[in-house]
Design a protein around this motif. Sequence first.
Motif, short mmCIF file in Angstrom:
data_model
loop_
_atom_site.label_atom_id
_atom_site.label_comp_id
_atom_site.label_asym_id
_atom_site.label_seq_id
_atom_site.Cartn_x
_atom_site.Cartn_y
_atom_site.Cartn_z
N UNK A 97 0.81 -1.23 0.00
CA UNK A 97 0.00 0.00 0.00
C UNK A 97 0.84 1.27 0.00
N UNK A 98 2.13 1.14 0.31
CA UNK A 98 2.99 2.32 0.43
C UNK A 98 4.27 2.16 -0.39
N UNK A 99 4.15 1.61 -1.61
CA UNK A 99 5.35 1.32 -2.39
C UNK A 99 6.01 2.56 -2.98
N UNK A 100 5.33 3.70 -2.96
CA UNK A 100 5.93 4.94 -3.45
C UNK A 100 5.98 5.06 -4.95
N UNK A 101 5.43 4.10 -5.67
CA UNK A 101 5.47 4.15 -7.13
C UNK A 101 4.40 5.09 -7.67
N UNK A 102 4.74 5.79 -8.74
CA UNK A 102 3.76 6.58 -9.47
C UNK A 102 3.01 5.64 -10.40
N UNK A 103 1.73 5.45 -10.17
CA UNK A 103 0.96 4.42 -10.86
C UNK A 103 0.39 4.93 -12.17
N UNK A 104 0.96 4.46 -13.28
CA UNK A 104 0.41 4.69 -14.61
C UNK A 104 0.04 3.36 -15.26
N UNK A 105 -0.19 2.35 -14.43
CA UNK A 105 -0.53 1.02 -14.94
C UNK A 105 -1.95 0.62 -14.60
N UNK A 162 -10.13 8.30 -12.38
CA UNK A 162 -10.55 9.52 -11.69
C UNK A 162 -9.87 9.70 -10.34
N UNK A 163 -8.97 8.80 -10.00
CA UNK A 163 -8.25 8.91 -8.74
C UNK A 163 -9.14 8.73 -7.52
N UNK A 164 -10.13 7.84 -7.61
CA UNK A 164 -11.11 7.70 -6.53
C UNK A 164 -10.92 6.44 -5.68
N UNK A 165 -10.05 5.54 -6.09
CA UNK A 165 -9.89 4.30 -5.32
C UNK A 165 -9.49 4.58 -3.87
N UNK A 166 -8.62 5.56 -3.66
CA UNK A 166 -8.15 5.88 -2.32
C UNK A 166 -8.86 7.10 -1.72
N UNK A 167 -9.83 7.63 -2.42
CA UNK A 167 -10.60 8.74 -1.86
C UNK A 167 -11.32 8.26 -0.59
N UNK A 168 -11.17 9.01 0.49
CA UNK A 168 -11.72 8.56 1.77
C UNK A 168 -13.24 8.47 1.76
N UNK A 170 -4.87 15.22 -18.96
CA UNK A 170 -3.63 14.57 -18.54
C UNK A 170 -3.16 13.58 -19.61
N UNK A 171 -4.09 12.81 -20.16
CA UNK A 171 -3.73 11.86 -21.21
C UNK A 171 -3.13 12.57 -22.42
N UNK A 204 -6.08 12.81 -10.91
CA UNK A 204 -5.39 13.37 -9.75
C UNK A 204 -3.89 13.51 -9.95
N UNK A 205 -3.38 13.29 -11.17
CA UNK A 205 -1.96 13.48 -11.42
C UNK A 205 -1.63 14.97 -11.48
N UNK A 206 -0.56 15.34 -10.83
CA UNK A 206 -0.13 16.74 -10.81
C UNK A 206 0.83 17.00 -11.97
N UNK A 207 1.16 18.26 -12.17
CA UNK A 207 2.15 18.63 -13.18
C UNK A 207 3.49 17.96 -12.87
N UNK A 208 3.82 17.90 -11.59
CA UNK A 208 5.07 17.24 -11.18
C UNK A 208 5.03 15.76 -11.52
N UNK A 209 3.89 15.12 -11.33
CA UNK A 209 3.74 13.70 -11.66
C UNK A 209 3.93 13.47 -13.16
#
Length: 380
Positions: free
Chosen positions: A30-38, A43-49, A292-293, A361-366
């Motif tokens: 859950x905390x692997x630190x990888x940027x997930x593009x796979x 919509x970045x909602x899987x981890x939305x509380x 983003x795409x 939810x990807x940022x410009x930095x991502x």
Amino acid sequence: MNDSVFDWLDAHAEDRRKAGLTRRLNPRRPDDGLLDLAGNDYLGLTRDKRVSGAAAAAALRWGAGATGSRLVTGSTELHAELEYELARFCGFPAALVFSSGFAANLAAVTALSGKACSIVTDSGIHASLIDGCRLSRAEVAVVGHNDPAAAERALATRRTERAVVVTDTVFSVDGDLAPLPQLMAACRSHNAALIADDAHGLGVLGDGGRGAVHAAGLAGSPDVVVTVTLSKSLGAQGGAVLGPRRVIRHLVENARSFIFDTGLAPASAAAALSALNILKDEPERAQRVRDVAGELSTRLRAARLHACEPDAAVISVRAPSPEAAVQWAEDCRAAGVWVGCFRPPSVPDNISRLRLTARADLSEEDISRAVKVITETAPR
């Protein structure tokens, strides 16, 4: 006892190894630190509380599982509410929720075809649709990718009274969009129905993310059936079929992957319902994932990589060989970016590639980090 009965598997595995096609599981933390593009969390909602909280609350209230098939004990108030809201959001009279998108596709294709029916499919459809065609006992004609003229010719020369055209709306390998208006015109010219898998369109395309079929002006048509998954834009698990009420009634009575399957877990139904409500309240997420795409594709092509111009959230980047694609993906992961890797036989054109998925939810930095890693690790 015959301990050699499966010896043929060893030879098969060795052939795949020599061809560079060995598959293996990569359990993640859950905390692997990888940027997930796979993954497909568009919509970045899987981890939305709000979403995970709804799942947790439903599990505490209803239990960990559905306890049975939908026709016995597996239908809850959550399932009924999710079906109502999905149908209303996407513009269809009714919906039916399944335990997976795969099961939904099997149901739609098998229950709406049969021996007295012809199926015309695009050559690039998802494996679940292919399996549905194989199980249908119908006459199946496979036509060229995104070729509505070929589909019309197949419909015109069929030998059966009934016919169905089956297609993805957004194809999962290259992320290109099917010519839905032209396919629909071909169907209506030859009294055929259209079954469209909108797994990669829901939440990304159309007004507020209502999907590719809605964007094409076909939502709610009496001759159109749509399948969706709840595991991509809605960040949960499961699938659904949307269409006319009599189609949904027929699936309840006849679809084996509905009748004989345990219902979707209440936690997943609650999570999908929460995500759908967020999308209604935050429709800008759909536009963001498309932006983003497009940005990822533009920057990769500027770096002289063979990236597609995406119609939705999927971007493919061609690799020179299966071995090169595997190494490229591994190098990206070692550098902190997780990308997909598609190789034969998973790709219909036999071209290996990286498969990237954009997220709202990807940022410009991502984005900059992803482009830098992918370009710097590209095969030379």
